[in-house]
Design an enzyme around this catalytic site. Structure first.
Site, PDB file in Angstrom:
ATOM      1  N   ARG A 157      -1.110  -7.924 -11.004  1.00 12.99           N
ATOM      2  CA  ARG A 157      -2.340  -8.668 -11.261  1.00 12.99           C
ATOM      3  C   ARG A 157      -2.820  -8.376 -12.690  1.00 12.99           C
ATOM      4  O   ARG A 157      -2.437  -7.377 -13.302  1.00 12.99           O
ATOM      5  CB  ARG A 157      -3.398  -8.340 -10.209  1.00 12.99           C
ATOM      6  CG  ARG A 157      -3.129  -9.112  -8.933  1.00 12.99           C
ATOM      7  CD  ARG A 157      -4.098  -8.785  -7.823  1.00 12.99           C
ATOM      8  NE  ARG A 157      -3.752  -7.565  -7.133  1.00 12.99           N
ATOM      9  CZ  ARG A 157      -4.383  -7.116  -6.063  1.00 12.99           C
ATOM     10  NH1 ARG A 157      -5.386  -7.801  -5.575  1.00 12.99           N
ATOM     11  NH2 ARG A 157      -4.015  -5.998  -5.471  1.00 12.99           N
TER      12      ARG A 157
ATOM     13  N   GLY B 215      -7.483 -11.197  18.943  1.00 10.27           N
ATOM     14  CA  GLY B 215      -7.242 -10.930  20.365  1.00 10.27           C
ATOM     15  C   GLY B 215      -7.716  -9.533  20.735  1.00 10.27           C
ATOM     16  O   GLY B 215      -8.346  -9.328  21.793  1.00 10.27           O
TER      17      GLY B 215
ATOM     18  N   TYR C 262       0.030 -17.950   0.699  1.00 11.20           N
ATOM     19  CA  TYR C 262      -1.172 -17.101   0.682  1.00 11.20           C
ATOM     20  C   TYR C 262      -2.427 -17.942   0.930  1.00 11.20           C
ATOM     21  O   TYR C 262      -3.197 -17.667   1.848  1.00 11.20           O
ATOM     22  CB  TYR C 262      -1.252 -16.402  -0.667  1.00 11.20           C
ATOM     23  CG  TYR C 262      -2.408 -15.436  -0.827  1.00 11.20           C
ATOM     24  CD1 TYR C 262      -2.377 -14.186  -0.227  1.00 11.20           C
ATOM     25  CD2 TYR C 262      -3.527 -15.756  -1.605  1.00 11.20           C
ATOM     26  CE1 TYR C 262      -3.427 -13.278  -0.392  1.00 11.20           C
ATOM     27  CE2 TYR C 262      -4.570 -14.865  -1.777  1.00 11.20           C
ATOM     28  CZ  TYR C 262      -4.513 -13.629  -1.170  1.00 11.20           C
ATOM     29  OH  TYR C 262      -5.558 -12.734  -1.341  1.00 11.20           O
TER      30      TYR C 262
ATOM     31  N   ASP D 103       2.699  -2.950  11.806  1.00 17.73           N
ATOM     32  CA  ASP D 103       2.705  -4.257  11.162  1.00 17.73           C
ATOM     33  C   ASP D 103       1.807  -5.191  11.982  1.00 17.73           C
ATOM     34  O   ASP D 103       2.022  -5.345  13.191  1.00 17.73           O
ATOM     35  CB  ASP D 103       4.158  -4.777  11.128  1.00 17.73           C
ATOM     36  CG  ASP D 103       4.307  -5.962  10.199  1.00 17.73           C
ATOM     37  OD1 ASP D 103       3.553  -6.944  10.387  1.00 17.73           O
ATOM     38  OD2 ASP D 103       5.154  -5.899   9.307  1.00 17.73           O
TER      39      ASP D 103
ATOM     40  N   GLY E 182       0.840  -1.206   0.000  1.00 18.83           N
ATOM     41  CA  GLY E 182       0.000   0.000   0.000  1.00 18.83           C
ATOM     42  C   GLY E 182       0.869   1.247   0.000  1.00 18.83           C
ATOM     43  O   GLY E 182       2.084   1.169   0.156  1.00 18.83           O
TER      44      GLY E 182
HETATM   45  P1  NAD Z   1      -3.099  -4.645  -1.503  1.00 21.91           P
HETATM   46  O1  NAD Z   1      -1.802  -5.361  -1.587  1.00 21.91           O
HETATM   47  O2  NAD Z   1      -3.298  -3.437  -2.361  1.00 21.91           O
HETATM   48  O3  NAD Z   1      -3.427  -4.232  -0.017  1.00 21.91           O
HETATM   49  C1  NAD Z   1      -2.963  -4.924   1.115  1.00 21.91           C
HETATM   50  C2  NAD Z   1      -2.540  -3.904   2.157  1.00 21.91           C
HETATM   51  O4  NAD Z   1      -2.069  -4.586   3.324  1.00 21.91           O
HETATM   52  C3  NAD Z   1      -1.385  -3.016   1.673  1.00 21.91           C
HETATM   53  O5  NAD Z   1      -1.666  -1.665   1.968  1.00 21.91           O
HETATM   54  C4  NAD Z   1      -0.184  -3.513   2.465  1.00 21.91           C
HETATM   55  O6  NAD Z   1       0.817  -2.540   2.652  1.00 21.91           O
HETATM   56  C5  NAD Z   1      -0.852  -3.968   3.743  1.00 21.91           C
HETATM   57  N1  NAD Z   1      -0.071  -4.973   4.487  1.00 21.91           N
HETATM   58  C6  NAD Z   1       0.532  -6.082   4.006  1.00 21.91           C
HETATM   59  N2  NAD Z   1       1.155  -6.756   4.997  1.00 21.91           N
HETATM   60  C7  NAD Z   1       0.932  -6.041   6.145  1.00 21.91           C
HETATM   61  C8  NAD Z   1       1.324  -6.208   7.497  1.00 21.91           C
HETATM   62  N3  NAD Z   1       2.078  -7.251   7.880  1.00 21.91           N
HETATM   63  N4  NAD Z   1       0.922  -5.280   8.401  1.00 21.91           N
HETATM   64  C9  NAD Z   1       0.193  -4.211   8.029  1.00 21.91           C
HETATM   65  N5  NAD Z   1      -0.203  -3.996   6.752  1.00 21.91           N
HETATM   66  C10 NAD Z   1       0.158  -4.904   5.827  1.00 21.91           C
HETATM   67  O7  NAD Z   1      -4.223  -5.739  -1.821  1.00 21.91           O
HETATM   68  P2  NAD Z   1      -5.813  -5.569  -1.966  1.00 21.91           P
HETATM   69  O8  NAD Z   1      -6.186  -6.037  -3.312  1.00 21.91           O
HETATM   70  O9  NAD Z   1      -6.238  -4.236  -1.512  1.00 21.91           O
HETATM   71  O10 NAD Z   1      -6.316  -6.680  -0.936  1.00 21.91           O
HETATM   72  C11 NAD Z   1      -6.824  -6.358   0.344  1.00 21.91           C
HETATM   73  C12 NAD Z   1      -7.250  -7.627   1.060  1.00 21.91           C
HETATM   74  O11 NAD Z   1      -8.275  -8.288   0.318  1.00 21.91           O
HETATM   75  C13 NAD Z   1      -6.123  -8.642   1.238  1.00 21.91           C
HETATM   76  O12 NAD Z   1      -6.249  -9.253   2.495  1.00 21.91           O
HETATM   77  C14 NAD Z   1      -6.379  -9.642   0.147  1.00 21.91           C
HETATM   78  O13 NAD Z   1      -5.894 -10.927   0.492  1.00 21.91           O
HETATM   79  C15 NAD Z   1      -7.905  -9.623   0.061  1.00 21.91           C
HETATM   80  N6  NAD Z   1      -8.345 -10.045  -1.273  1.00 21.91           N
HETATM   81  C16 NAD Z   1      -8.224  -9.200  -2.338  1.00 21.91           C
HETATM   82  C17 NAD Z   1      -8.600  -9.648  -3.591  1.00 21.91           C
HETATM   83  C18 NAD Z   1      -8.494  -8.759  -4.813  1.00 21.91           C
HETATM   84  O14 NAD Z   1      -8.765  -9.223  -5.909  1.00 21.91           O
HETATM   85  N7  NAD Z   1      -8.155  -7.498  -4.686  1.00 21.91           N
HETATM   86  C19 NAD Z   1      -9.115 -10.939  -3.765  1.00 21.91           C
HETATM   87  C20 NAD Z   1      -9.197 -11.767  -2.649  1.00 21.91           C
HETATM   88  C21 NAD Z   1      -8.820 -11.303  -1.398  1.00 21.91           C
HETATM   89  N1  UDP Z   2      -2.204 -13.355 -15.909  1.00 23.93           N
HETATM   90  C1  UDP Z   2      -1.803 -13.176 -17.225  1.00 23.93           C
HETATM   91  N2  UDP Z   2      -0.986 -12.124 -17.517  1.00 23.93           N
HETATM   92  C2  UDP Z   2      -0.553 -11.235 -16.574  1.00 23.93           C
HETATM   93  C3  UDP Z   2      -0.972 -11.425 -15.225  1.00 23.93           C
HETATM   94  C4  UDP Z   2      -1.794 -12.507 -14.928  1.00 23.93           C
HETATM   95  O1  UDP Z   2      -2.187 -13.955 -18.126  1.00 23.93           O
HETATM   96  O2  UDP Z   2       0.190 -10.297 -16.934  1.00 23.93           O
HETATM   97  C5  UDP Z   2      -3.113 -14.475 -15.593  1.00 23.93           C
HETATM   98  C6  UDP Z   2      -2.667 -15.367 -14.427  1.00 23.93           C
HETATM   99  O3  UDP Z   2      -1.845 -16.409 -14.903  1.00 23.93           O
HETATM  100  C7  UDP Z   2      -3.999 -15.865 -13.903  1.00 23.93           C
HETATM  101  C8  UDP Z   2      -4.971 -14.734 -14.174  1.00 23.93           C
HETATM  102  O4  UDP Z   2      -4.347 -13.916 -15.169  1.00 23.93           O
HETATM  103  O5  UDP Z   2      -4.425 -16.995 -14.624  1.00 23.93           O
HETATM  104  C9  UDP Z   2      -5.276 -13.880 -12.942  1.00 23.93           C
HETATM  105  O6  UDP Z   2      -4.034 -13.518 -12.356  1.00 23.93           O
HETATM  106  P1  UDP Z   2      -3.950 -12.534 -11.112  1.00 23.93           P
HETATM  107  O7  UDP Z   2      -2.518 -12.511 -10.697  1.00 23.93           O
HETATM  108  O8  UDP Z   2      -4.605 -11.246 -11.437  1.00 23.93           O
HETATM  109  O9  UDP Z   2      -4.853 -13.193  -9.985  1.00 23.93           O
HETATM  110  P2  UDP Z   2      -5.048 -14.694  -9.433  1.00 23.93           P
HETATM  111  O10 UDP Z   2      -4.204 -15.657 -10.245  1.00 23.93           O
HETATM  112  O11 UDP Z   2      -4.601 -14.617  -8.020  1.00 23.93           O
HETATM  113  O12 UDP Z   2      -6.473 -14.946  -9.611  1.00 23.93           O
END
Ligand code: NAD
Ligand code: UDP
Length: 314
Positions: free
Chosen positions: A189, A105, A148, A61, A41
């Protein structure tokens, strides 16, 4: 109508989804504590909120204990992009598991409601399609994505056990692929990669043959689902899928992005990463029934907004 101002802690609040959630909570009249270690972030994502007296940004963190008085906690802290969560897999697992322990917690001590941002990755490379919440998944425990996937699965277990053993009020949502403004241009992504490549007229990198599918949800729909889940009756803990059931192949996405950007980019093929799920589509009957929620923004509309954002920053 009088607004009841709640104190809300958002971990991972400076990330892509977190920043939209913080913005929405402030707009709804609440006080927001945004906690982040700025791994993926950035301050830039919440810079426009810093002048709001009901917004506080805290560098912390989640693997370390934290104390604050709050009514609700949204636990989002965790890198979400494969390249970022695989950069330091041990840290990713610690963030999911120790972060969950620390936040649960805290919720227990201060009697706060707590929502976990879980993921469709708990289904792994699914053998059931579309995926209902009752499906237990097909996850490799020792692969590239395990830090993950298994971290998020362990966090779900902790949430359920804090609920059963300590009566903590919990909510679990399983988020499917979400996209929108404020994804980092180097996030890795697929949606952000393709849009940035298209806008720069660079090659579009399709991994494998592009036959794998995903179902893409626009971030505003997700935030609405998160709030509805937090506000749902205590008895409904989830897990509940929050995603858009319209399924596309990655090749279809690449072609759509080229069309909507009017790009001259060519599609090139790169190796498929290991354990890359071949298909993914949420069954959202439970969210419709329990939350009266379903996504409203289709892919063309969401991509147009996201493309406009990336045009403004690159
Ligand atoms: P992102 O990477 O943009 O955001 C994650 C945030 O968490 C970042 O700001 C990062 O700095 C912070 N972070 C990471 N480790 C940390 C730690 N140890 N302590 C404090 N902060 C920490 O990702 P996002 O897409 O915004 O995802 C947010 C949440 O939603 C995540 O938990 C992710 O697993 C979940 N999620 C997102 C998607 C998606 O498609 N965007 C899909 C499934 C789940
Ligand atoms: N992907 C791709 N080209 C890219 C990035 C991702 O073809 O430049 C594919 C990747 O292999 C996956 C899908 O797009 O099959 C979604 O990938 P992403 O990393 O967005 O999310 P996730 O795999 O966690 O769903």
């Amino acid at each position: 109508m009088k607004i009841i101002r709640k104190k809300v802690l958002v971990t991972g609040g400076a990330g892509f989804v977190g920043s939209h959630l913080c913005e929405r909570l402030l707009n709804d009249g609440h006080e927001v504590f945004c906690l982040d270690n700025f791994f993926t972030g950035q301050k830039q994502n919440v810079i426009h909120l810093l002048s709001n007296p009901f917004f506080e940004l805290i560098r912390h963190d989640v693997t370390m204990p934290f104390f604050i008085e709050a009514d609700e906690i949204y636990n989002l802290a965790c890198p979400a992009s494969p390249i970022h969560y695989q950069y330091n897999p041990i840290k990713t697992m610690k963030t999911s598991v120790m972060g969950a322990v620390n936040m649960l917690g805290l919720a227990k001590r201060i009697n706060a409601k707590i929502l976990q941002a879980s993921t469709s990755e708990v289904y792994g490379n699914p053998l059931v399609h579309p995926q209902p919440e009752s499906y237990w998944g097909n996850v490799n425990p020792i692969g590239e994505r395990s830090c993950y996937d298994e971290g998020k699965r362990a966090a779900e277990t902790l949430f359920m056990d804090y609920n059963k053993q300590n009566n903590v009020s919990i909510k679990i949502i399983r988020i499917f692929n979400t996209y929108g403004p404020r994804m980092h241009p180097d996030d890795g992504r697929v949606v952000s990669n393709f849009i940035v490549q298209a806008l720069k007229n660079q090659d579009i990198t399709v991994y494998g043959k592009g036959e794998q599918t995903r179902s893409f949800q626009y971030v505003d729909d997700l935030v609405e689902g998160m709030i509805k889940m937090m506000d749902a009756p205590t008895s409904f803990t989830g897990p509940v899928n929050i995603g858009n059931p319209h399924e596309f192949t990655i090749m279809e996405l690449a072609k759509k992005v080229i069309e909507l950007t009017g790009s001259n980019s060519k599609i090139i093929y790169e190796p498929l990463p290991s354990d890359d799920p071949m298909m993914r589509k949420p069954d959202i009957e439970l969210s419709k029934k329990e939350l009266d929620w379903e996504p409203k923004i289709n892919l063309d509309e969401g991509l147009a907004k996201t493309i406009a954002y990336f045009k403004s920053i690159i």
